[in-house]
Design a protein around this motif. Structure first.
Motif, PDB file in Angstrom:
ATOM      1  N   THR A 357      16.489  -8.479  11.069  1.00 33.25           N
ATOM      2  CA  THR A 357      16.098  -7.670   9.914  1.00 33.25           C
ATOM      3  C   THR A 357      15.646  -6.303  10.406  1.00 33.25           C
ATOM      4  O   THR A 357      15.836  -5.938  11.557  1.00 33.25           O
ATOM      5  CB  THR A 357      14.948  -8.344   9.141  1.00 33.25           C
ATOM      6  N   HIS A 358      15.020  -5.547   9.509  1.00 27.86           N
ATOM      7  CA  HIS A 358      14.468  -4.243   9.887  1.00 27.86           C
ATOM      8  C   HIS A 358      13.016  -4.374  10.349  1.00 27.86           C
ATOM      9  O   HIS A 358      12.323  -3.365  10.493  1.00 27.86           O
ATOM     10  CB  HIS A 358      14.549  -3.272   8.703  1.00 27.86           C
ATOM     11  N   GLU A 359      12.561  -5.600  10.605  1.00 29.03           N
ATOM     12  CA  GLU A 359      11.172  -5.802  11.006  1.00 29.03           C
ATOM     13  C   GLU A 359      10.993  -5.574  12.503  1.00 29.03           C
ATOM     14  O   GLU A 359      10.619  -6.460  13.263  1.00 29.03           O
ATOM     15  CB  GLU A 359      10.693  -7.206  10.606  1.00 29.03           C
ATOM     16  N   HIS A 360      11.312  -4.376  12.924  1.00 27.75           N
ATOM     17  CA  HIS A 360      11.019  -3.961  14.291  1.00 27.75           C
ATOM     18  C   HIS A 360      10.969  -2.439  14.323  1.00 27.75           C
ATOM     19  O   HIS A 360      11.592  -1.757  13.515  1.00 27.75           O
ATOM     20  CB  HIS A 360      12.040  -4.507  15.301  1.00 27.75           C
ATOM     21  N   ILE A 361      10.182  -1.911  15.266  1.00 28.63           N
ATOM     22  CA  ILE A 361      10.090  -0.470  15.461  1.00 28.63           C
ATOM     23  C   ILE A 361       9.928  -0.220  16.952  1.00 28.63           C
ATOM     24  O   ILE A 361       9.391  -1.057  17.683  1.00 28.63           O
ATOM     25  CB  ILE A 361       8.930   0.152  14.651  1.00 28.63           C
ATOM     26  N   HIS A 362      10.402   0.936  17.404  1.00 31.00           N
ATOM     27  CA  HIS A 362      10.494   1.192  18.836  1.00 31.00           C
ATOM     28  C   HIS A 362       9.845   2.539  19.157  1.00 31.00           C
ATOM     29  O   HIS A 362      10.228   3.571  18.600  1.00 31.00           O
ATOM     30  CB  HIS A 362      11.961   1.144  19.262  1.00 31.00           C
ATOM     31  N   PHE A 363       8.852   2.487  20.036  1.00 27.96           N
ATOM     32  CA  PHE A 363       8.047   3.658  20.357  1.00 27.96           C
ATOM     33  C   PHE A 363       8.597   4.327  21.611  1.00 27.96           C
ATOM     34  O   PHE A 363       8.781   3.680  22.645  1.00 27.96           O
ATOM     35  CB  PHE A 363       6.592   3.249  20.579  1.00 27.96           C
ATOM     36  N   VAL A 364       8.824   5.621  21.526  1.00 21.89           N
ATOM     37  CA  VAL A 364       9.460   6.355  22.619  1.00 21.89           C
ATOM     38  C   VAL A 364       8.509   7.412  23.168  1.00 21.89           C
ATOM     39  O   VAL A 364       7.814   8.105  22.421  1.00 21.89           O
ATOM     40  CB  VAL A 364      10.764   7.029  22.133  1.00 21.89           C
ATOM     41  N   ASP A 365       8.500   7.523  24.486  1.00 22.81           N
ATOM     42  CA  ASP A 365       7.745   8.569  25.173  1.00 22.81           C
ATOM     43  C   ASP A 365       8.636   9.127  26.269  1.00 22.81           C
ATOM     44  O   ASP A 365       9.564   8.458  26.739  1.00 22.81           O
ATOM     45  CB  ASP A 365       6.458   7.990  25.777  1.00 22.81           C
TER      46      ASP A 365
END
Length: 382
Positions: A357-365
Motif C-alpha cells: 500500500t502507500h503506508e510507507h515513507i522514505h527519509f532522504v539526507d
C-alpha cells in the motif's frame, strides 16, 4: 473519542498546486489549534559526532525519533504533521497523545545513550505559548503526487521550540512505562544511493528567511528558482529505482537492530542479513516488489518546509553554481541565509507499514551528514 481539534491536520485540504504557488499565498495556510503541542528530538553535538564518522548513527537515531512519534499517532488513528531533519525530528501533536509521545521519545533517548553513546534532547512546548510570544505558526498540506502529502509550515515556531527544548528548557523526564519502544516499520537496508546520471552530485540545502513576516514571498521565489535551475521535483529527486541496492553490511544491520530493538537479537540479525544478501535475487524480482520500488520513489521525502526550506536535490555542479549565485544575491541583500553541503550520494531510511500500500515513507539526507553539515555552514553566518 477524538474531537475536531484532534482531527485538525487530517481535515486540512491537500492542495494539488506547485509548492512555490502554495507557499506564496498565505491564504492557503491555517492556524494550528492552541491545544496542540510542538514535540522535538534533537541529537546533542551531532556535528561533532558526524566529524567522528558517526553520520550513519546520527541519521538512524533521527529516523528512530520520527518513527517513534509516528507510531504513537498511528495507534491512536490520528494524522499528524512530522518533519525529519537529519539529526532530529519535530512534530505537531494534539494533547490526547502528548504524554505517550514523550514517553516513547524518553525510551528512544535512553536506548540512544546506551547503544550509541549519544545524547538525545527531547521535550515539548505548547502551541499556545508560541502564540503568546507572538511567533508565527501557519500550516498547509501539499499534495506532492497521488501517493504523498506533506505538511508545509511558515513561521519560526518549530525551530524556536526546538532551540528551547535543546538548550533552555529543563528536560521533561518522564518515567517510561514497561512497554517496549515501538519502532515497527523502521527499515534501513538500502546502500548509499548515487544520483540518476553520472557526473551529478547531491546537494543538501537549508534556507531561512531573515524576516519572518516576508517568508511566504521569499520562499516562493527561492522554490521557483530551484525549479527553474534544476527542473521539476521529480526530475531533481536524488532517488531512482534503478540506483537502489540492498546492503548486507553486518555493522549497518547491527546498528539498525540496536536502534530498533535496543539489544542484540540473532534472528533479526540473520533475517536482515539474508534480505540484504539475497533480496536482489529473490525479493526484488517479485511483482509486488517492483510495485513497491515504484511507490518508494513516489513516497520519498526530499523537501521539508518547517519554517525553513530543507531539500536534498541532485544535479550538476553547473546547476549548483547557478543556484548558489542566485542565493548569494538574496543573502547579500539581507533577505535570506543559507547553508549547503555537497556529496556524491544520498542516504535513505524508511518507515514501512505495508509494502503493498502507500503506508510507507522514505527519509532522504545527503551523504556524510548532509543536512547537519548544511546547518553547520548556516550557523557560521551572521
Amino acid at each position: 473519542m477524538a474531537n475536531n481539534s484532534t482531527r485538525f491536520y487530517e481535515n486540512l485540504p491537500a492542495l494539488n498546486i506547485p509548492v512555490s504557488t502554495l507557499v506564496g499565498d498565505i491564504g492557503h495556510f491555517h492556524r494550528v489549534p492552541d491545544s496542540w503541542h510542538i514535540v522535538a528530538a534533537d541529537i546533542k553535538n551531532s556535528t561533532k559526532a558526524i566529524a567522528k564518522g558517526q553520520h550513519n548513527s546520527v541519521n538512524l537515531i533521527a529516523t528512530g525519533a520520527v518513527i517513534a512519534i509516528i507510531n504513537i499517532a498511528y495507534k491512536a488513528k490520528i494524522n499528524i504533521p512530522f518533519f525529519f531533519g537529519g539529526d532530529g525530528a519535530i512534530a505537531l501533536v494534539p494533547q490526547e497523545i502528548l504524554h505517550e509521545t514523550l514517553n516513547a521519545l524518553q525510551k528512544h533517548k535512553k536506548n540512544t545513550l546506551k547503544n550509541f553513546k549519544l545524547e538525545l534532547k527531547t521535550g515539548s512546548l505548547p502551541v499556545k505559548t508560541i502564540y503568546q510570544e507572538k511567533i508565527q505558526l501557519k500550516i498547509a498540506k501539499l499534495k506532492v503526487n497521488d501517493d504523498l502529502n506533506i505538511p508545509v509550515v511558515l513561521g519560526d515556531a518549530l525551530h524556536y521550540a526546538e532551540d528551547l527544548i535543546k538548550n533552555t528548557l529543563p528536560q521533561q523526564e518522564i518515567i517510561p512505562d514497561h512497554k517496549p519502544l515501538d519502532l515497527e516499520g523502521m527499515e534501513c537496508k538500502w546502500d548509499k544511493i548515487k544520483p540518476h546520471k553520472n557526473g551529478q552530485e547531491v546537494v543538501s540545502l537549508i534556507v531561512i528567511s531573515k524576516d519572518d513576516t516576508k517568508s511566504s514571498k521569499i520562499f516562493a521565489e527561492v522554490l521557483k528558482a530551484i525549479d527553474d535551475i534544476y527542473g521539476s521535483p521529480s526530475r531533481r529527486k536524488p532517488i531512482t529505482a534503478r540506483r537502489l541496492k540492498l546492503k548486507a553490511n553486518l555493522r549497518k544491520i547491527n546498528a539498525e537492530m540496536k536502534a530498533k530493538l535496543g539489544k542484540f537479537n540473532l534472528p533479526y540479525l540473520l533475517k536482515s542479513w539474508m534480505i540484504g544478501q539475497y533480496g536482489k535475487h529473490i525479493w526484488l524480482k517479485k511483482d509486488n516488489s517492483k510495485i513497491y520500488l515504484k511507490k518508494l520513489v513516489a513516497l520519498t521525502d526530499t523537501l521539508t518546509i518547517d519554517g525553513r526550506i530543507n531539500t536534498v536535490i541532485s544535479g550538476t555542479p553547473q546547476q549548483r553554481d547557478a543556484l548558489t549565485g542566485y542565493l548569494d544575491n538574496l543573502e547579500n541583500s539581507g533577505k535570506i541565509a543559507y547553508g549547503i553541503h555537497v556529496s556524491e550520494e544520498s542516504i535513505m531510511s524508511c518507515y514501512v507499514r505495508d509494502i503493498n500500500t502507500h503506508e510507507h515513507i522514505h527519509f532522504v539526507d545527503g551523504g556524510n551528514g548532509g543536512y547537519t553539515k548544511a546547518a553547520k555552514s548556516l550557523k557560521r553566518k551572521p
